[in-house]
Design a protein around this motif. Structure first.
Motif, PDB file in Angstrom:
ATOM      1  N   ASN A   1      32.071  22.233  60.030  1.00 41.00           N
ATOM      2  CA  ASN A   1      32.280  22.647  58.493  1.00 41.00           C
ATOM      3  C   ASN A   1      33.490  21.589  58.076  1.00 41.00           C
TER       4      ASN A   1
ATOM      5  N   LYS B   1      25.524  19.148  56.943  1.00 46.04           N
ATOM      6  CA  LYS B   1      26.673  20.423  56.866  1.00 46.04           C
ATOM      7  C   LYS B   1      25.689  21.744  57.244  1.00 46.04           C
TER       8      LYS B   1
ATOM      9  N   LYS C   1      26.839  12.076  49.585  1.00 49.52           N
ATOM     10  CA  LYS C   1      27.170  13.422  49.491  1.00 49.52           C
ATOM     11  C   LYS C   1      25.994  14.267  49.672  1.00 49.52           C
ATOM     12  N   ALA C   2      24.888  14.200  49.089  1.00 43.71           N
ATOM     13  CA  ALA C   2      23.606  15.005  49.466  1.00 43.71           C
ATOM     14  C   ALA C   2      23.288  15.057  50.907  1.00 43.71           C
TER      15      ALA C   2
ATOM     16  N   TYR D   1      25.457  14.351  53.442  1.00 42.77           N
ATOM     17  CA  TYR D   1      26.298  15.119  54.191  1.00 42.77           C
ATOM     18  C   TYR D   1      26.391  16.800  53.967  1.00 42.77           C
ATOM     19  N   ARG D   2      25.653  17.110  52.647  1.00 41.39           N
ATOM     20  CA  ARG D   2      25.655  18.633  52.407  1.00 41.39           C
ATOM     21  C   ARG D   2      24.591  19.009  53.239  1.00 41.39           C
ATOM     22  N   LYS D   3      23.625  18.367  53.260  1.00 48.37           N
ATOM     23  CA  LYS D   3      22.313  18.656  54.089  1.00 48.37           C
ATOM     24  C   LYS D   3      22.666  18.770  55.629  1.00 48.37           C
TER      25      LYS D   3
ATOM     26  N   ILE E   1      32.087  14.920  53.033  1.00 48.45           N
ATOM     27  CA  ILE E   1      31.720  15.302  51.268  1.00 48.45           C
ATOM     28  C   ILE E   1      32.696  14.740  50.310  1.00 48.45           C
TER      29      ILE E   1
ATOM     30  N   TYR F   1      32.566  17.974  57.968  1.00 50.42           N
ATOM     31  CA  TYR F   1      31.453  17.552  56.714  1.00 50.42           C
ATOM     32  C   TYR F   1      32.067  17.935  55.473  1.00 50.42           C
ATOM     33  N   ALA F   2      33.119  18.736  55.334  1.00 51.02           N
ATOM     34  CA  ALA F   2      33.496  19.057  54.164  1.00 51.02           C
ATOM     35  C   ALA F   2      34.633  17.680  53.708  1.00 51.02           C
TER      36      ALA F   2
END
Length: 87
Positions: free
Chosen positions: A35, A58, A51-52, A54-56, A42, A38-39
């Motif tokens: 986490n 994560k 960013k999208a 990486y969010r997915k 992002i 990935y944070a």
């Protein structure tokens, strides 16, 4: 001889429960580490699409860790039930 086998299996289940609890703790630490990784990705990313992505990733990785933790919890419950049957 039979008594020895019973004692060994009780000890086996006790050790298994301890090992599974340790694995759960390691999995929780791995989840925290992922986490944070990935944070950081992002936060440092400049494009919206990355960013999208990486969010997915994560979310997917966190869900994978959660599934593994739940699996280990079920194994602990199974080992506890087996230990109870041995008593």
């Amino acid at each position: 001889m039979v008594l020895t086998l019973l004692c060994m299996s009780k000890e086996y289940y006790k050790k298994q429960i301890i090992d599974l609890r340790a694995r759960i703790e390691k999995e929780r630490e791995a989840k925290k580490k992922d986490n944070a990784h990935y944070a950081a990705l992002i936060k440092s990313s400049s494009s919206t699409s990355s960013k999208a992505t990486y969010r997915k990733a994560k979310i997917d990785h966190a869900a994978s860790h959660d599934r593994q933790i739940e699996y280990l919890k079920r194994q602990i419950e199974s080992a506890k039930a087996s230990l109870k049957r041995e008593k």
